[in-house]
Design a protein around this motif. Sequence first.
Motif, short mmCIF file in Angstrom:
data_model
loop_
_atom_site.label_atom_id
_atom_site.label_comp_id
_atom_site.label_asym_id
_atom_site.label_seq_id
_atom_site.Cartn_x
_atom_site.Cartn_y
_atom_site.Cartn_z
N THR A 87 52.69 1.63 3.93
CA THR A 87 53.11 0.26 3.53
C THR A 87 53.15 0.19 1.98
OG1 THR A 87 50.66 -0.44 3.04
CG2 THR A 87 51.28 -0.32 5.39
N THR A 88 54.17 -1.12 1.92
CA THR A 88 54.27 -1.54 0.41
C THR A 88 54.01 -3.14 0.47
OG1 THR A 88 56.62 -1.74 0.84
CG2 THR A 88 55.66 0.08 -0.62
N ASN A 96 55.55 -4.71 3.90
CA ASN A 96 56.54 -3.69 4.64
C ASN A 96 55.83 -2.38 5.31
OD1 ASN A 96 59.04 -4.81 3.33
ND2 ASN A 96 57.71 -4.84 1.62
N ILE A 97 56.02 -2.13 6.23
CA ILE A 97 55.71 -0.89 7.13
C ILE A 97 56.71 0.00 7.54
CG2 ILE A 97 54.20 -0.27 9.03
CD1 ILE A 97 52.73 -2.84 9.26
N TRP A 98 56.55 1.16 7.01
CA TRP A 98 57.45 2.16 7.22
C TRP A 98 57.18 3.49 7.70
CZ3 TRP A 98 57.47 5.08 2.69
CH2 TRP A 98 57.09 4.60 1.54
N LEU A 99 58.03 4.51 8.12
CA LEU A 99 57.85 5.86 8.46
C LEU A 99 58.14 6.26 7.06
CD1 LEU A 99 59.37 6.41 11.93
CD2 LEU A 99 56.98 6.58 11.42
N GLN A 141 62.65 6.64 3.68
CA GLN A 141 61.94 5.60 4.47
C GLN A 141 62.76 5.17 5.52
OE1 GLN A 141 61.07 1.30 3.41
NE2 GLN A 141 60.77 2.55 1.23
N MET A 142 61.92 4.92 6.87
CA MET A 142 62.50 4.16 7.91
C MET A 142 61.93 3.09 8.04
SD MET A 142 63.76 6.02 11.44
CE MET A 142 64.93 6.90 10.61
N PRO A 143 62.29 1.66 7.64
CA PRO A 143 61.47 0.34 7.90
C PRO A 143 61.32 0.14 9.31
CG PRO A 143 63.41 0.23 6.42
CD PRO A 143 63.80 1.81 7.30
N ALA A 158 48.60 -5.91 11.65
CA ALA A 158 50.04 -5.23 11.81
C ALA A 158 50.02 -3.74 11.76
CB ALA A 158 51.12 -5.84 11.39
N LEU A 159 49.44 -3.36 10.70
CA LEU A 159 49.39 -1.79 10.34
C LEU A 159 48.65 -1.11 11.34
CD1 LEU A 159 49.59 0.47 8.25
CD2 LEU A 159 47.42 -0.38 7.07
#
Length: 213
Positions: A87-88, A96-99, A141-143, A158-159
């Motif tokens: 996350t950021t 933001n959550i991403w791979l 990253q992949m959002p 959400a996380l």
Amino acid sequence: MSIRYAVSLLTDPDFTARAYRARQLICGQYACWAAEMHMLHMPMSDYFPLAGGADAEAQLAGELERLAERYRRVSPRFPLFNRGITTTRATEADGNIWLDFSPEVVNESLYRLQSLAADLLERNPAVGGERRVFSPDFPPQMPLLSHANLADSVFDSALEFARAVTDELKVSQITRAWRLALTRFESNAAGDDWTGGRWAADLQWRAVGSFSL
């Protein structure tokens, strides 16, 4: 209408299918649609303006096609490894959550390709804006959730939800590079400022080119 372009890396369709479903569930569950406004992709550049209209667009697509062809000869379908969910969240209004595809040991094939794409854009006089290479400030990253305006407790949920969903859908930690893509984006809401997800209200996009890796 404000127009920008971007270069992206697309992954194998089987991985993309699972990650796409995970993104759809995460965005839907938390009513945050910015990530869903895009194809499922790994950004290789920021949004950038392109002067010169259709001719410049065709020229840039041709340059990226040749880059992909050259890269395919030396490192075809190179592997990609993700470390799972990251996350950021600089502010409460921008979660933001991403791979995370930032490996502990740098993936030379991935980082080299992104650097070559950045150099290609830098040399093109029709391309505006600044170029960035992969770094802690611009990670591969992949959002899965972007620019989410969520309270702390909701973002925490959400996380947790994102981790559970990616596990349930068996989103693999391993995939392969599939295609290098050039995309044209349009947004009235963004105006001249494409930062902070201003485009999310009305983004439209069209794939200009997709080149096999």
